[in-house]
Design a protein around this motif. Structure first.
Motif, PDB file in Angstrom:
ATOM      1  N   THR A   2     -36.193  10.861  17.342  1.00  0.00           N
ATOM      2  CA  THR A   2     -37.080  11.671  17.775  1.00  0.00           C
ATOM      3  C   THR A   2     -38.153  13.059  16.363  1.00  0.00           C
ATOM      4  O   THR A   2     -38.373  11.785  15.247  1.00  0.00           O
ATOM      5  CB  THR A   2     -35.143  13.114  16.962  1.00  0.00           C
ATOM      6  N   ASP A   3     -38.072  12.846  17.104  1.00  0.00           N
ATOM      7  CA  ASP A   3     -39.629  13.540  16.666  1.00  0.00           C
ATOM      8  C   ASP A   3     -39.264  14.817  16.412  1.00  0.00           C
ATOM      9  O   ASP A   3     -39.727  15.560  17.756  1.00  0.00           O
ATOM     10  CB  ASP A   3     -40.949  13.295  17.381  1.00  0.00           C
ATOM     11  N   LEU A   4     -39.687  15.513  14.933  1.00  0.00           N
ATOM     12  CA  LEU A   4     -39.177  16.256  14.836  1.00  0.00           C
ATOM     13  C   LEU A   4     -39.997  17.168  14.186  1.00  0.00           C
ATOM     14  O   LEU A   4     -40.565  18.248  12.999  1.00  0.00           O
ATOM     15  CB  LEU A   4     -38.177  16.657  13.332  1.00  0.00           C
ATOM     16  N   SER A   5     -41.871  17.062  14.584  1.00  0.00           N
ATOM     17  CA  SER A   5     -43.161  17.532  13.902  1.00  0.00           C
ATOM     18  C   SER A   5     -43.251  18.620  13.966  1.00  0.00           C
ATOM     19  O   SER A   5     -43.996  19.451  13.168  1.00  0.00           O
ATOM     20  CB  SER A   5     -44.311  16.423  13.864  1.00  0.00           C
ATOM     21  N   HIS A   6     -42.487  19.024  14.835  1.00  0.00           N
ATOM     22  CA  HIS A   6     -42.876  20.978  14.850  1.00  0.00           C
ATOM     23  C   HIS A   6     -41.816  22.176  14.383  1.00  0.00           C
ATOM     24  O   HIS A   6     -42.509  22.445  14.089  1.00  0.00           O
ATOM     25  CB  HIS A   6     -42.372  21.226  16.972  1.00  0.00           C
ATOM     26  N   LEU A   7     -41.486  21.258  13.403  1.00  0.00           N
ATOM     27  CA  LEU A   7     -41.143  21.505  11.754  1.00  0.00           C
ATOM     28  C   LEU A   7     -41.085  21.972  10.844  1.00  0.00           C
ATOM     29  O   LEU A   7     -40.794  22.445   9.685  1.00  0.00           O
ATOM     30  CB  LEU A   7     -38.636  21.161  12.067  1.00  0.00           C
ATOM     31  N   ARG A   9     -43.364  22.337   8.520  1.00  0.00           N
ATOM     32  CA  ARG A   9     -44.180  23.737   7.971  1.00  0.00           C
ATOM     33  C   ARG A   9     -43.802  23.923   6.792  1.00  0.00           C
ATOM     34  O   ARG A   9     -42.798  23.914   6.620  1.00  0.00           O
ATOM     35  CB  ARG A   9     -44.152  24.929   9.215  1.00  0.00           C
ATOM     36  N   LEU A  59     -39.992  13.895  10.604  1.00  0.00           N
ATOM     37  CA  LEU A  59     -40.993  14.727  10.231  1.00  0.00           C
ATOM     38  C   LEU A  59     -42.552  14.629  10.014  1.00  0.00           C
ATOM     39  O   LEU A  59     -42.835  15.683   9.760  1.00  0.00           O
ATOM     40  CB  LEU A  59     -40.401  16.015   9.123  1.00  0.00           C
TER      41      LEU A  59
END
Length: 82
Positions: A2-7, A9, A59
């Motif tokens: 799962t791509d969680l790169s939007h989290l 920050r 992430l």
């Protein structure tokens, strides 16, 4: 995976539920909650180390940027992204 790169920050707190001794290593989002499945046993911090490695990869950040805030020996863990 799962791509969680939007989290990813700085300062974000990420709550995960860990399942050790799973049949596969995976990071999935189920009903809005992040679940991390690891194949290692929860002894001597090995499962937590595997969780950090998988979560950092999902992430898209370095492992050193994740700090465990709560849940060192629990299944529910809270990480902060530095």
């Amino acid at each position: 995976m799962t791509d969680l790169s939007h989290l990813a920050r700085p300062g974000a707190e990420i709550a995960v539920r860990v399942t050790p001794r799973a049949s596969r290593n995976a990071v999935v989002v189920e009903a809005g909650a992040i679940r991390v499945y690891v194949t290692v046993v929860p002894e001597g911090g090995r499962a937590t180390a595997a969780v950090v490695k998988l979560l950092a990869r999902a992430l898209g950040v370095a492992k050193s940027r994740l700090t465990l805030i709560r849940g060192e020996t629990a299944r529910d863990k809270l990480f902060r992204l530095d």
